[in-house]
Enzyme design. Structure first.
Site, short mmCIF file in Angstrom:
data_model
loop_
_atom_site.label_atom_id
_atom_site.label_comp_id
_atom_site.label_asym_id
_atom_site.label_seq_id
_atom_site.Cartn_x
_atom_site.Cartn_y
_atom_site.Cartn_z
N HIS A 86 8.04 -2.65 5.48
CA HIS A 86 7.58 -1.96 7.04
C HIS A 86 8.27 -1.99 8.07
CE1 HIS A 86 4.03 -1.40 4.19
NE2 HIS A 86 4.03 -2.78 4.29
N GLN A 123 5.02 4.67 4.55
CA GLN A 123 4.19 3.58 5.10
C GLN A 123 5.56 2.29 4.95
OE1 GLN A 123 3.79 1.15 1.82
NE2 GLN A 123 1.80 2.15 1.69
N ARG A 148 8.91 1.45 -7.68
CA ARG A 148 8.18 1.01 -6.01
C ARG A 148 9.00 -0.73 -6.40
NH1 ARG A 148 5.01 -1.32 -1.90
NH2 ARG A 148 5.24 -0.49 -0.30
N SER A 152 -0.21 -2.18 3.12
CA SER A 152 1.05 -2.40 1.69
C SER A 152 0.79 -1.51 0.30
CB SER A 152 1.69 -3.15 2.18
OG SER A 152 3.17 -2.82 1.46
N LEU A 153 1.46 -2.02 -0.35
CA LEU A 153 0.97 -2.22 -2.40
C LEU A 153 -0.66 -1.77 -1.76
CD1 LEU A 153 1.32 -2.31 -4.92
CD2 LEU A 153 0.79 -4.80 -4.62
N GLN A 181 0.92 -7.62 -2.16
CA GLN A 181 1.96 -8.38 -2.60
C GLN A 181 1.19 -10.25 -1.53
OE1 GLN A 181 5.63 -6.12 -3.09
NE2 GLN A 181 6.04 -8.28 -3.73
#
Length: 310
Positions: free
Chosen positions: A199, A248, A116, A91-92, A11
């Site tokens: 996170h 994660q 999500r 991440s994503l 993102q």
């Protein structure tokens, strides 16, 4: 044969117009955008191409949009005869990496990351959470800053992006306090335009909701190893993949360790597939000796193909 790592952005890399050249020029990419529109029940393709920026920046839209553009770019690169030896995502971007490795179908993944995004936004409405980049503090000093700021609420290191840049996340007051303390120690601080504190442990309830959704879809063993965010380890097993995608969200993102792990595998060439070139910049800071390309449009694809073959 050259070992190439494909890495996928998270993102923050989105912009109106992303993916349009691929859609217009490559059947493989057009098919991905069509599949995304069908899976989501609305034209995410048009949001990618035309915005508006505000709608594209909503977490529940940003996540499927970046995944779609990343996989469209991946399919176009693959069509040109380049396949990854290993994959990773920020991440994503880890979801894009799992799709690229054959673990989850694209249509399942794009619907999943929309949820999500919704779950993350619902868990932490606008104005309650915060993330900020801290540049120039070592690990020990940053841990001390977060510990002291924890009197104001939850705050902890979240993204280990480069040897000199770590993103912190948590409750807004605590993050602001940590920023103030870090500045006092000579660090540069940059608040990020993200309201969801990813996170860190505030995301544990989201992980539980996500696990329910992951249990509903088919996850296969990967045909290409994935270096995961939570542990910076090479994984291929479907059960481990699922567990990793849940963890994660609330674990620190070990990006520096992930890139070092990839280079230990004998990789000296990276391709960032998807919008922007944020990860390319981070990789350069982690290891100046590797080659790094990004593919987000026709020109960057042509430059990459030339660079790989030279």
């Amino acid at each position: 044969m050259k070992k190439i790592a494909f890495i996928f952005p998270g993102q923050g890399s989105q912009y109106p117009g992303m993916g349009k050249e691929f859609f217009d020029n490559y059947t493989e990419a057009k098919d991905i955008f069509d599949e995304a529109d069908n899976a989501l029940g609305f034209p995410i393709s048009q949001l990618c191409f035309n915005g508006p920026k505000e709608a594209l920046s909503l977490t529940e839209n940003t996540q499927p949009a970046i995944l779609t553009v990343s996989i469209a770019a991946f399919e176009v690169i693959k069509k040109n005869g380049i396949t990854p030896f290993v994959v990773a995502g920020h991440s994503l971007g880890e979801y894009s990496a799992v799709v690229a490795g054959g673990g989850i179908s694209f249509s399942d993944a794009v619907a999943l990351v929309k949820k999500r995004g919704q779950f993350m936004q619902e868990a932490y409405p606008e104005g309650k959470g915060m993330m900020a980049a801290i540049i120039g503090l070592d690990k020990e000093a940053l841990n001390g800053v977060c510990k002291e700021a924890s009197n104001e609420g939850v705050v902890s290191p979240a993204n280990m992006n480069s040897p000199v840049q770590v993103v912190i996340a948590g409750e807004k007051n605590a993050v602001q306090k940590a920023m103030e303390l870090a500045k006092g120690q000579g660090a540069r601080v940059v608040p990020l335009p993200v309201s969801v504190p990813s996170h860190c442990r505030l995301m544990e309830p989201v992980g539980k909701r996500l696990e329910t959704e992951l249990n509903r879809i088919k996850i296969k063993d990967l045909s290409i190893p994935l270096i995961n965010n939570a542990d910076a380890k090479a994984i291929t097993d479907s059960a481990v993949i699922k567990d990793s995608l849940v963890r994660q969200l609330s674990y620190p993102l070990l990006w520096v360790d992930s890139i070092l792990r990839i280079t230990e595998m004998g990789v000296d060439t990276f391709i960032e597939a998807g919008p922007g070139s944020v990860l390319s910049g981070l990789v350069k800071r982690i290891d100046k000796g590797v080659k790094i390309f990004n593919v987000e449009n026709k020109k960057s694809l042509e430059d990459t193909l030339k660079g790989i073959s030279s």
